[in-house]
Design a protein around this motif. Structure first.
Motif, PDB file in Angstrom:
ATOM      1  N   LEU A 151       0.796  -1.183  -0.093  1.00 11.65           N
ATOM      2  CA  LEU A 151       0.085  -0.007   0.101  1.00 11.65           C
ATOM      3  C   LEU A 151       0.831   1.273   0.156  1.00 11.65           C
ATOM      4  O   LEU A 151       1.440   1.840   0.887  1.00 11.65           O
ATOM      5  CB  LEU A 151      -0.977  -0.071   1.300  1.00 11.65           C
ATOM      6  CG  LEU A 151      -2.039  -1.104   1.226  1.00 11.65           C
ATOM      7  CD1 LEU A 151      -3.036  -0.832   2.601  1.00 11.65           C
ATOM      8  CD2 LEU A 151      -2.839  -1.053  -0.003  1.00 11.65           C
ATOM      9  N   VAL A 152       0.971   1.737  -1.093  1.00 13.95           N
ATOM     10  CA  VAL A 152       1.982   2.991  -1.421  1.00 13.95           C
ATOM     11  C   VAL A 152       1.738   4.170  -0.759  1.00 13.95           C
ATOM     12  O   VAL A 152       2.605   4.962  -0.471  1.00 13.95           O
ATOM     13  CB  VAL A 152       2.484   2.924  -2.753  1.00 13.95           C
ATOM     14  CG1 VAL A 152       3.457   1.486  -3.350  1.00 13.95           C
ATOM     15  CG2 VAL A 152       1.391   3.187  -3.580  1.00 13.95           C
ATOM     16  N   GLU A 153       0.410   4.035  -0.782  1.00  9.61           N
ATOM     17  CA  GLU A 153      -0.233   5.365  -0.167  1.00  9.61           C
ATOM     18  C   GLU A 153      -1.447   5.049   0.846  1.00  9.61           C
ATOM     19  O   GLU A 153      -2.486   4.883   0.221  1.00  9.61           O
ATOM     20  CB  GLU A 153      -0.710   6.311  -1.282  1.00  9.61           C
ATOM     21  CG  GLU A 153      -1.431   7.821  -0.854  1.00  9.61           C
ATOM     22  CD  GLU A 153      -1.771   8.610  -1.839  1.00  9.61           C
ATOM     23  OE1 GLU A 153      -2.303   9.802  -1.577  1.00  9.61           O
ATOM     24  OE2 GLU A 153      -1.526   8.152  -3.069  1.00  9.61           O
ATOM     25  N   LEU A 154      -1.149   4.906   1.928  1.00  8.80           N
ATOM     26  CA  LEU A 154      -2.171   4.583   2.997  1.00  8.80           C
ATOM     27  C   LEU A 154      -2.615   6.142   3.672  1.00  8.80           C
ATOM     28  O   LEU A 154      -1.775   6.926   4.394  1.00  8.80           O
ATOM     29  CB  LEU A 154      -1.630   3.816   4.137  1.00  8.80           C
ATOM     30  CG  LEU A 154      -2.601   3.360   5.164  1.00  8.80           C
ATOM     31  CD1 LEU A 154      -3.906   2.607   4.633  1.00  8.80           C
ATOM     32  CD2 LEU A 154      -1.870   2.478   6.297  1.00  8.80           C
ATOM     33  N   ALA A 215      -6.034   4.690  -0.139  1.00 16.54           N
ATOM     34  CA  ALA A 215      -5.525   6.157  -0.146  1.00 16.54           C
ATOM     35  C   ALA A 215      -6.492   7.089   0.258  1.00 16.54           C
ATOM     36  O   ALA A 215      -6.382   8.267   0.409  1.00 16.54           O
ATOM     37  CB  ALA A 215      -5.237   6.392  -1.517  1.00 16.54           C
ATOM     38  N   GLN A 216      -7.800   6.671   0.446  1.00 17.69           N
ATOM     39  CA  GLN A 216      -9.088   7.336   0.832  1.00 17.69           C
ATOM     40  C   GLN A 216      -9.232   7.223   2.215  1.00 17.69           C
ATOM     41  O   GLN A 216      -8.743   6.326   2.955  1.00 17.69           O
ATOM     42  CB  GLN A 216     -10.222   7.084   0.026  1.00 17.69           C
ATOM     43  CG  GLN A 216      -9.973   7.112  -1.555  1.00 17.69           C
ATOM     44  CD  GLN A 216     -11.439   6.830  -2.249  1.00 17.69           C
ATOM     45  OE1 GLN A 216     -12.153   6.337  -1.615  1.00 17.69           O
ATOM     46  NE2 GLN A 216     -11.530   7.363  -3.502  1.00 17.69           N
ATOM     47  N   PRO A 217      -9.844   8.298   2.786  1.00 19.31           N
ATOM     48  CA  PRO A 217     -10.109   8.065   4.331  1.00 19.31           C
ATOM     49  C   PRO A 217     -11.094   6.949   4.509  1.00 19.31           C
ATOM     50  O   PRO A 217     -11.900   6.791   3.686  1.00 19.31           O
ATOM     51  CB  PRO A 217     -10.641   9.455   4.953  1.00 19.31           C
ATOM     52  CG  PRO A 217     -10.104  10.253   3.667  1.00 19.31           C
ATOM     53  CD  PRO A 217     -10.058   9.662   2.568  1.00 19.31           C
ATOM     54  N   PRO A 218     -10.983   6.508   5.791  1.00 14.65           N
ATOM     55  CA  PRO A 218     -12.106   5.422   6.019  1.00 14.65           C
ATOM     56  C   PRO A 218     -13.454   6.098   6.027  1.00 14.65           C
ATOM     57  O   PRO A 218     -13.718   7.110   6.201  1.00 14.65           O
ATOM     58  CB  PRO A 218     -11.654   5.008   7.552  1.00 14.65           C
ATOM     59  CG  PRO A 218     -10.287   5.475   7.690  1.00 14.65           C
ATOM     60  CD  PRO A 218     -10.153   6.650   6.851  1.00 14.65           C
ATOM     61  N   PRO A 219     -14.512   5.139   5.502  1.00 11.86           N
ATOM     62  CA  PRO A 219     -15.799   5.626   5.658  1.00 11.86           C
ATOM     63  C   PRO A 219     -16.158   6.126   6.924  1.00 11.86           C
ATOM     64  O   PRO A 219     -15.609   5.496   8.163  1.00 11.86           O
ATOM     65  CB  PRO A 219     -16.780   4.372   5.479  1.00 11.86           C
ATOM     66  CG  PRO A 219     -15.790   3.240   5.736  1.00 11.86           C
ATOM     67  CD  PRO A 219     -14.396   3.817   5.330  1.00 11.86           C
ATOM     68  N   ALA A 220     -16.916   7.093   7.111  1.00 10.04           N
ATOM     69  CA  ALA A 220     -17.576   7.764   8.381  1.00 10.04           C
ATOM     70  C   ALA A 220     -18.239   6.674   9.165  1.00 10.04           C
ATOM     71  O   ALA A 220     -18.908   5.887   8.600  1.00 10.04           O
ATOM     72  CB  ALA A 220     -18.425   8.871   8.203  1.00 10.04           C
TER      73      ALA A 220
END
Length: 222
Positions: A151-154, A215-220
């Protein structure tokens, strides 16, 4: 990101769907209007009937505002001509073409146009080329069905979240972590920390989507 996909066969339809699922905007070009049935009734992108190397068709698809272009039709000539028009006429930096003839593929790679052969991990390679600057695959088992990738972009908002939550969102298994220079085999109680290097195991064809979701924020939380 806005991506134009030329060709709505199995790979083109899968690529368009994967890009939409991770939040990108997509337009799909195909000569055959019936090919768009592969996209399904809920497809939220744009569809354009025509040749992908036709300037007017490309403009109708929004090529002038596109960030990336993928040529994935069944013909090498159509793919490479379309890719060159996108690169040379419209100045698209991220361009990739599907090429069946490996000898010709090498020529086009030297021209600066990445090519993808017809292998099991085609969608993964397209996703990595279009939406990332690296191809992070570290290991692939002999049949090509299972991949281990970094995961190059967490997204930093994952820090403090459990491995299980990340697995649910990415539809991949966290194979191991590198933490403070040492390998860690995670369990369901493992919590992600800043500076963790995370490696996932996933089915070919889903890696690019998993990387984009991570690479995206976790879901709310509900």
């Amino acid at each position: 990101m806005y991506v134009v996909v030329m060709g709505c066969g199995r790979v083109g339809a899968s690529l368009a769907a994967a890009l939409l699922r991770v939040g990108h905007d997509v337009a799909v070009i195909d000569r055959d209007a019936g090919a768009f049935q592969r996209l399904g009734p809920d497809f939220a992108g744009q569809t354009i009937v025509g040749a992908g190397f036709d300037r007017d068709v490309l403009i109708a698809a929004g090529i002038e505002r596109a960030d990336a272009f993928a040529a994935v039709s069944s013909g090498d000539n159509s793919n490479i001509i379309s890719a060159r028009v996108a690169r040379e006429t419209f100045g698209i930096d991220k361009v990739v073409a599907r090429i069946y003839d490996t000898k010709r593929a090498a020529v086009y790679e030297r021209l600066g146009i990445p090519t993808v052969a017809t292998v099991l991990w085609t969608v993964d390679r397209f996703m990595s080329t279009l939406v990332s600057d690296t191809v992070p695959t570290k290991w692939r088992e002999p049949s090509g069905a299972v991949v281990i990738a970094q995961l190059v972009e967490l997204n930093e908002d994952w820090y403090g979240r459990s491995v299980r939550e990340l697995e649910e969102v990415t539809a991949a298994r966290v194979a191991f972590l590198i933490r403070f220079g040492e390998g860690v085999l995670p369990n369901v109680r493992t919590v992600l920390q800043a500076d963790d290097t995370v490696y996932i195991a996933a089915v070919s064809g889903t890696v690019g989507e998993a990387l984009a979701r991570a690479a995206q924020p976790p879901p709310a939380d509900n």
